[in-house]
Design an enzyme around this catalytic site. Sequence first.
Site, PDB file in Angstrom:
ATOM      1  N   SER A 133      12.213  42.437   4.096  1.00 46.68           N
ATOM      2  CA  SER A 133      12.394  44.264   3.783  1.00 46.68           C
ATOM      3  C   SER A 133      12.625  43.990   2.463  1.00 46.68           C
ATOM      4  CB  SER A 133      13.654  44.066   4.500  1.00 46.68           C
ATOM      5  OG  SER A 133      14.923  45.173   3.955  1.00 46.68           O
ATOM      6  N   TYR A 147      23.204  40.409   4.496  1.00 45.05           N
ATOM      7  CA  TYR A 147      21.520  41.462   5.266  1.00 45.05           C
ATOM      8  C   TYR A 147      20.775  41.065   3.413  1.00 45.05           C
ATOM      9  CZ  TYR A 147      17.787  43.552   7.387  1.00 45.05           C
ATOM     10  OH  TYR A 147      16.802  44.360   7.655  1.00 45.05           O
TER      11      TYR A 147
HETATM   12  N1  LIG Z   1      14.949  49.850  10.591  1.00 46.30           N
HETATM   13  C1  LIG Z   1      14.944  49.379   9.265  1.00 46.30           C
HETATM   14  O1  LIG Z   1      15.445  50.363   8.607  1.00 46.30           O
HETATM   15  C2  LIG Z   1      14.440  47.782   8.310  1.00 46.30           C
HETATM   16  C3  LIG Z   1      14.329  47.576   7.189  1.00 46.30           C
HETATM   17  C4  LIG Z   1      13.956  46.504   7.424  1.00 46.30           C
HETATM   18  C5  LIG Z   1      13.182  45.612   7.545  1.00 46.30           C
HETATM   19  N2  LIG Z   1      13.642  45.621   9.198  1.00 46.30           N
HETATM   20  C6  LIG Z   1      13.780  44.162   9.325  1.00 46.30           C
HETATM   21  O2  LIG Z   1      13.012  44.487  10.576  1.00 46.30           O
HETATM   22  C7  LIG Z   1      13.179  43.936  11.809  1.00 46.30           C
HETATM   23  C8  LIG Z   1      13.015  44.537  13.077  1.00 46.30           C
HETATM   24  O3  LIG Z   1      14.370  45.193  12.849  1.00 46.30           O
HETATM   25  P1  LIG Z   1      14.367  46.568  13.809  1.00 46.30           P
HETATM   26  O4  LIG Z   1      14.612  47.608  12.467  1.00 46.30           O
HETATM   27  O5  LIG Z   1      13.031  46.777  14.889  1.00 46.30           O
HETATM   28  O6  LIG Z   1      15.356  45.952  14.510  1.00 46.30           O
HETATM   29  P2  LIG Z   1      15.820  46.938  16.036  1.00 46.30           P
HETATM   30  O7  LIG Z   1      15.495  47.771  16.631  1.00 46.30           O
HETATM   31  O8  LIG Z   1      17.689  46.603  16.154  1.00 46.30           O
HETATM   32  O9  LIG Z   1      15.194  45.779  16.995  1.00 46.30           O
HETATM   33  C9  LIG Z   1      15.578  44.582  17.161  1.00 46.30           C
HETATM   34  C10 LIG Z   1      15.042  43.494  18.033  1.00 46.30           C
HETATM   35  O10 LIG Z   1      14.861  42.161  18.195  1.00 46.30           O
HETATM   36  C11 LIG Z   1      16.159  41.717  19.192  1.00 46.30           C
HETATM   37  N3  LIG Z   1      16.948  40.745  18.888  1.00 46.30           N
HETATM   38  C12 LIG Z   1      18.069  41.706  18.304  1.00 46.30           C
HETATM   39  N4  LIG Z   1      18.586  39.593  18.660  1.00 46.30           N
HETATM   40  C13 LIG Z   1      17.558  38.318  19.509  1.00 46.30           C
HETATM   41  C14 LIG Z   1      17.824  37.349  19.314  1.00 46.30           C
HETATM   42  N5  LIG Z   1      18.992  36.328  18.809  1.00 46.30           N
HETATM   43  N6  LIG Z   1      17.644  36.445  20.040  1.00 46.30           N
HETATM   44  C15 LIG Z   1      15.586  36.903  20.714  1.00 46.30           C
HETATM   45  N7  LIG Z   1      15.893  38.816  19.865  1.00 46.30           N
HETATM   46  C16 LIG Z   1      16.874  39.622  19.169  1.00 46.30           C
HETATM   47  C17 LIG Z   1      16.286  42.736  20.325  1.00 46.30           C
HETATM   48  O11 LIG Z   1      15.958  42.897  21.954  1.00 46.30           O
HETATM   49  P3  LIG Z   1      17.731  42.291  22.466  1.00 46.30           P
HETATM   50  O12 LIG Z   1      18.427  43.338  21.965  1.00 46.30           O
HETATM   51  O13 LIG Z   1      16.658  42.635  23.760  1.00 46.30           O
HETATM   52  O14 LIG Z   1      17.495  40.870  22.668  1.00 46.30           O
HETATM   53  C18 LIG Z   1      15.214  43.567  19.600  1.00 46.30           C
HETATM   54  O15 LIG Z   1      13.554  43.887  20.763  1.00 46.30           O
HETATM   55  C19 LIG Z   1      13.992  42.728  11.606  1.00 46.30           C
HETATM   56  O16 LIG Z   1      14.013  41.591  11.094  1.00 46.30           O
HETATM   57  C20 LIG Z   1      14.810  44.089   9.818  1.00 46.30           C
HETATM   58  O17 LIG Z   1      15.484  43.174   9.291  1.00 46.30           O
HETATM   59  C21 LIG Z   1      14.074  46.624   9.806  1.00 46.30           C
END
Ligand SMILES: NC(=O)c1ccc[n+]([C@@H]2O[C@H](COP(=O)([O-])OP(=O)(O)OC[C@H]3O[C@@H](n4cnc5c(N)ncnc54)[C@H](OP(=O)(O)O)[C@@H]3O)[C@@H](O)[C@H]2O)c1
Length: 248
Positions: A133, A147
Amino acid sequence: MNVIVTGVTRGIGYNIALEFIKRGNRVIGISRTEEELEKIRKEFTLSFIPIKADITDEKEIDNIFKKLRDMKISADILVNNAGVGYISNFCDLPWEKNKKMIHLNIVALTYMTHKFLEEIKNNENKGIINVSSTAACQSGGPLFATYYASKSYVKSFSNGISEELRDKNIRVMCLLPGPTKTTFSGMEKAEGFYIMNASKVARIAVKDYFKGKEICIPGITNKILVAIGSIIPRNLELKILKRIQNRK
Ligand SMILES: NC(=O)c1ccc[n+]([C@@H]2O[C@H](COP(=O)([O-])OP(=O)(O)OC[C@H]3O[C@@H](n4cnc5c(N)ncnc54)[C@H](OP(=O)(O)O)[C@@H]3O)[C@@H](O)[C@H]2O)c1
């Protein structure tokens, strides 16, 4: 190529899977929710192999690689995308939630990487994308401390192994998205010029991976914010970040 994507059912992970599939690759998608995985399997049929697993459990990670061996599928690219964040004062956040962040964002990502590298038979076209991130470029994250620290680990770890694996021709790219509209903590209702959508983040990420980039910061706004963060005084930066997190 066969591409493992963790956290494939929503947000950035789903969109990264889509980008790889569009380019003719097969995705092995990991998440905890069977029904969501099944929906994606129906959408992409032969291009998508769902594996239900909670990757905070080491045995479930072992099982992912066992299933791949049984299916005689060797993975070419690993996308360590699954991650979680809880906004709160560090002390007010129950220990279990802090532990979950460390476990998923750090331990699971590191173990997935180790297992993936153990399984590699030849190094042709092999690579890893670790999702960190822009938080990793900042001094720290008041109200989001664990985080931010976990994402700094991901960036540092990725840089370290990218140099180690260079001689073996295994590529490592660290993806540093900025605020992105997904179901991630505080982001579902987020509005603002600086919020990107997950499909654009994924499009840039996969394009940059195939260009051979080792660091990918999607979007000009995020690049500018990272550059500004590197020149403003630490105390001021932390105060601004606290205000931003407070609003969420
Ligand atoms: N959104 C932002 O603003 C942002 C910014 C910077 C970085 N990121 C990073 O980008 C990545 C993806 O984020 P996102 O925003 O797309 O998140 P999200 O919409 O919350 O999706 C998270 C995904 O991870 C899966 N997951 C959660 N816990 C898990 C576990 N224990 N085992 C296997 N799968 C698991 C969830 O599926 P299930 O619930 O079905 O398991 C879901 O498919 C993360 O690493 C986050 O830190 C996000």
